[in-house]
Scaffold this active site. Sequence first.
Site, PDB file in Angstrom:
ATOM      1  N   LYS A 187     -50.017 -23.484  40.577  1.00 30.58           N
ATOM      2  CA  LYS A 187     -49.186 -24.250  39.647  1.00 30.58           C
ATOM      3  C   LYS A 187     -48.004 -24.820  40.425  1.00 30.58           C
ATOM      4  CE  LYS A 187     -45.867 -24.350  37.472  1.00 30.58           C
ATOM      5  NZ  LYS A 187     -44.781 -25.409  37.503  1.00 30.58           N
ATOM      6  N   GLU A 264     -40.746 -14.934  46.877  1.00 31.82           N
ATOM      7  CA  GLU A 264     -39.831 -15.556  47.842  1.00 31.82           C
ATOM      8  C   GLU A 264     -38.769 -16.261  47.012  1.00 31.82           C
ATOM      9  OE1 GLU A 264     -42.075 -14.517  51.320  1.00 31.82           O
ATOM     10  OE2 GLU A 264     -40.037 -15.239  50.971  1.00 31.82           O
ATOM     11  N   CYS A 298     -34.389 -22.573  51.147  1.00 31.49           N
ATOM     12  CA  CYS A 298     -33.903 -21.228  50.831  1.00 31.49           C
ATOM     13  C   CYS A 298     -33.292 -20.548  52.045  1.00 31.49           C
ATOM     14  CB  CYS A 298     -35.057 -20.392  50.326  1.00 31.49           C
ATOM     15  SG  CYS A 298     -36.350 -20.302  51.549  1.00 31.49           S
ATOM     16  N   GLU A 396     -25.772 -19.697  45.778  1.00 32.86           N
ATOM     17  CA  GLU A 396     -26.522 -20.602  46.655  1.00 32.86           C
ATOM     18  C   GLU A 396     -26.306 -22.036  46.183  1.00 32.86           C
ATOM     19  OE1 GLU A 396     -30.762 -20.556  45.976  1.00 32.86           O
ATOM     20  OE2 GLU A 396     -31.110 -20.566  48.136  1.00 32.86           O
TER      21      GLU A 396
HETATM   22  N1  LIG Z   1     -37.558 -17.671  49.356  1.00 37.61           N
HETATM   23  C1  LIG Z   1     -38.182 -18.814  49.560  1.00 37.61           C
HETATM   24  O1  LIG Z   1     -39.075 -18.952  50.427  1.00 37.61           O
HETATM   25  C2  LIG Z   1     -37.824 -19.999  48.699  1.00 37.61           C
HETATM   26  C3  LIG Z   1     -38.374 -21.235  49.000  1.00 37.61           C
HETATM   27  C4  LIG Z   1     -38.031 -22.332  48.206  1.00 37.61           C
HETATM   28  C5  LIG Z   1     -37.151 -22.212  47.137  1.00 37.61           C
HETATM   29  N2  LIG Z   1     -36.629 -20.985  46.899  1.00 37.61           N
HETATM   30  C6  LIG Z   1     -35.643 -20.829  45.827  1.00 37.61           C
HETATM   31  O2  LIG Z   1     -36.036 -21.594  44.662  1.00 37.61           O
HETATM   32  C7  LIG Z   1     -34.866 -22.133  44.039  1.00 37.61           C
HETATM   33  C8  LIG Z   1     -34.983 -23.629  43.921  1.00 37.61           C
HETATM   34  O3  LIG Z   1     -36.284 -23.984  43.584  1.00 37.61           O
HETATM   35  P1  LIG Z   1     -36.602 -24.351  42.068  1.00 37.61           P
HETATM   36  O4  LIG Z   1     -35.399 -24.883  41.408  1.00 37.61           O
HETATM   37  O5  LIG Z   1     -37.828 -25.151  42.032  1.00 37.61           O
HETATM   38  O6  LIG Z   1     -36.934 -22.917  41.457  1.00 37.61           O
HETATM   39  P2  LIG Z   1     -37.513 -22.624  39.998  1.00 37.61           P
HETATM   40  O7  LIG Z   1     -37.561 -21.165  39.951  1.00 37.61           O
HETATM   41  O8  LIG Z   1     -36.801 -23.351  38.934  1.00 37.61           O
HETATM   42  O9  LIG Z   1     -39.025 -23.223  40.003  1.00 37.61           O
HETATM   43  C9  LIG Z   1     -39.973 -22.748  40.894  1.00 37.61           C
HETATM   44  C10 LIG Z   1     -41.342 -22.853  40.235  1.00 37.61           C
HETATM   45  O10 LIG Z   1     -41.356 -22.008  39.101  1.00 37.61           O
HETATM   46  C11 LIG Z   1     -41.776 -22.733  37.952  1.00 37.61           C
HETATM   47  N3  LIG Z   1     -41.157 -22.134  36.776  1.00 37.61           N
HETATM   48  C12 LIG Z   1     -39.930 -22.366  36.272  1.00 37.61           C
HETATM   49  N4  LIG Z   1     -39.720 -21.588  35.178  1.00 37.61           N
HETATM   50  C13 LIG Z   1     -40.857 -20.859  35.005  1.00 37.61           C
HETATM   51  C14 LIG Z   1     -41.295 -19.879  34.044  1.00 37.61           C
HETATM   52  N5  LIG Z   1     -40.510 -19.487  33.037  1.00 37.61           N
HETATM   53  N6  LIG Z   1     -42.537 -19.354  34.175  1.00 37.61           N
HETATM   54  C15 LIG Z   1     -43.345 -19.743  35.186  1.00 37.61           C
HETATM   55  N7  LIG Z   1     -42.995 -20.651  36.123  1.00 37.61           N
HETATM   56  C16 LIG Z   1     -41.765 -21.200  36.010  1.00 37.61           C
HETATM   57  C17 LIG Z   1     -41.356 -24.146  38.244  1.00 37.61           C
HETATM   58  O11 LIG Z   1     -42.126 -25.055  37.476  1.00 37.61           O
HETATM   59  C18 LIG Z   1     -41.686 -24.246  39.716  1.00 37.61           C
HETATM   60  O12 LIG Z   1     -43.061 -24.497  39.866  1.00 37.61           O
HETATM   61  C19 LIG Z   1     -33.710 -21.763  44.942  1.00 37.61           C
HETATM   62  O13 LIG Z   1     -33.103 -20.595  44.458  1.00 37.61           O
HETATM   63  C20 LIG Z   1     -34.354 -21.464  46.273  1.00 37.61           C
HETATM   64  O14 LIG Z   1     -33.605 -20.578  47.066  1.00 37.61           O
HETATM   65  C21 LIG Z   1     -36.928 -19.878  47.640  1.00 37.61           C
HETATM   66  O1  LIG Z   2     -37.185 -23.114  51.383  1.00 37.60           O
HETATM   67  C1  LIG Z   2     -38.242 -22.641  51.601  1.00 37.60           C
HETATM   68  C2  LIG Z   2     -38.802 -22.086  52.832  1.00 37.60           C
HETATM   69  C3  LIG Z   2     -38.262 -22.738  54.045  1.00 37.60           C
HETATM   70  C4  LIG Z   2     -39.063 -22.395  55.308  1.00 37.60           C
HETATM   71  O2  LIG Z   2     -40.195 -21.878  55.213  1.00 37.60           O
HETATM   72  O3  LIG Z   2     -38.507 -22.667  56.393  1.00 37.60           O
END
Ligand SMILES: NC(=O)c1ccc[n+]([C@@H]2O[C@H](COP(=O)([O-])OP(=O)(O)OC[C@H]3O[C@@H](n4cnc5c(N)ncnc54)[C@H](O)[C@@H]3O)[C@@H](O)[C@H]2O)c1
Ligand SMILES: O=CCCC(=O)O
Length: 497
Positions: A187, A264, A298, A396
């Site tokens: 998804k 993640e 992230c 963040e």
């Molecule tokens: N740790 C990592 O590797 C990593 C990588 C990328 C982003 N992030 C984190 O993600 C955040 C930003 O990304 P974002 O805004 O897309 O995150 P988000 O959590 O809003 O969305 C991520 C995914 O989850 C889905 N989603 C949202 N609400 C949901 C629910 N209730 N049930 C199921 N799925 C749902 C979204 O459609 C999307 O596909 C930041 O905090 C960033 O640090 C972490």
């Molecule tokens: O933000 C998501 C992951 C970033 C990375 O894999 O370097």
Amino acid sequence: MSLSKYSKPTLNDPNLFRESAYVNGEWIKGTDEFFEVVDPASGEIIARVPEQPVSVVEKAIDVAYSAFKTYKNTSPRERSKWLRKLYNLMLDNLDDLATIITLENGKALEEAKGEVKYAASYFEWYAEEAPRLYGTTIQPLNPNNRVFTIRQPVGVCGIICPWNFPSAMITRKAAAALAVGCTVVIKPDSQTPLSALAMAYLAEKAGFPKGSFNVILSHANTPKLGMTLCESPKVKKVTFTGSTNVGKILMKQSSSTLKKLSFELGGNAPFIVFKDADLDRAVEQAIVCKFRGLGQTCVCANRLYVHSSIIDRFAKSLADGVKKFVLGHGLDPKTTHGCVINSDAIEKVERHKQDAISKGAKVILEGGRLPDLGPNFYAPVILSHVPPTAIVAKEETFGPLCPIFSFDTMKEVVGYANDTEFGLAAYVFSKNVDTLYTVSEALETGMVSCNTGVFSDCSLPFGGIKESGFGREGSLHGVDDYTVLKTVTIGKLPDSI
Ligand SMILES: NC(=O)c1ccc[n+]([C@@H]2O[C@H](COP(=O)([O-])OP(=O)(O)OC[C@H]3O[C@@H](n4cnc5c(N)ncnc54)[C@H](O)[C@@H]3O)[C@@H](O)[C@H]2O)c1
Ligand SMILES: O=CCCC(=O)O
């Protein structure tokens, strides 16, 4: 609904541009509900894809469950060949896949090409891991028994991914899952679904069996689709990359079936520069670390801690480098950095910026909105001597705000760095190996990068601790989250012959 006209992207292979979900080897067009995919740089509609109901997700889970019964028994060598073929197909279609990323995410084309190579590298890595799922033999205390372990695929995996790496966040999960014999239901974020659909097209070409690789689509229905994946007893694993808040929702929803989970989540990376660091190197690496994806990764430096004796030289040199950025549409060859994903991102940058300034931070580079370019363009901001009470020390930003804090001692800066509920990545710059070891071991993060600002690589176990999540993606460790370790005992062997 009134369907406004829009122009589809020009690609070398138009087949890579898909506007349908992909389930059981079939492309599923919408019927009455759709959502639009918009180019965040231009605001233009680039695609219209189906808003899928729960019933379609349940079908996707059923076909993945059915396909798992045969896919899990395929030869690891066969799976390895499919993975390597998919790796090669991604590289063969690098320009088109990068164009799709730029159009739906907004990042500069060169950065998007880097993402495609990074994403594809997980398929290459796990093509090599697939035939190497080793177990162990163990000599038990009972001399008449023999014990060995085997790794078996966990089953159907639900994969939920964010928009900031529309391709790589999928492949680092799907590659490991498919390598060990799991089937996947993916998804993607509704803002960036096109890369996932292009990948499905290439997975089909690579030869993956029907039902092994599925992509479902939703915008408004996302919470319901997520709940369906979490609560289905046929889904044995949910892997999620995104915000910590959503991760907590998914964890609660998965408790009824005790899902195997890997998350993640959010970050708040400290970037620490000691006074003995190579200053030019630290500045150069701060620029790539902080402004990769315009700060929307992230593992971007969220807080820069620079020793009080060099903070002013560091800040000026950093500003000189950032002034060379060329912001614009990612497809413009002059562009070095694109736009942010949406207006919420800009609001957050503004909020963090104004808060820090109101608490006494010094403005080194004003930055700000660029209305002539578009509503999602924001010039990078650099603040110095930011007080530890600033919101940005705790939250963040996930955008082009670079706050620099001052420190004097190692103990003080490690205390600042660890004073957060997040624990994903951290960066340490020093020429002293004792400092690098001591600080790396003291930092409460899943990953520490020394004297380099971009460490991501498919060969390393990527992941966090605390509220940044758990589980690891990439490396030989990446298969652990998609397998179960089974112990087999052969008993009642004769004492001897
Ligand atoms: N740790 C990592 O590797 C990593 C990588 C990328 C982003 N992030 C984190 O993600 C955040 C930003 O990304 P974002 O805004 O897309 O995150 P988000 O959590 O809003 O969305 C991520 C995914 O989850 C889905 N989603 C949202 N609400 C949901 C629910 N209730 N049930 C199921 N799925 C749902 C979204 O459609 C999307 O596909 C930041 O905090 C960033 O640090 C972490
Ligand atoms: O933000 C998501 C992951 C970033 C990375 O894999 O370097």
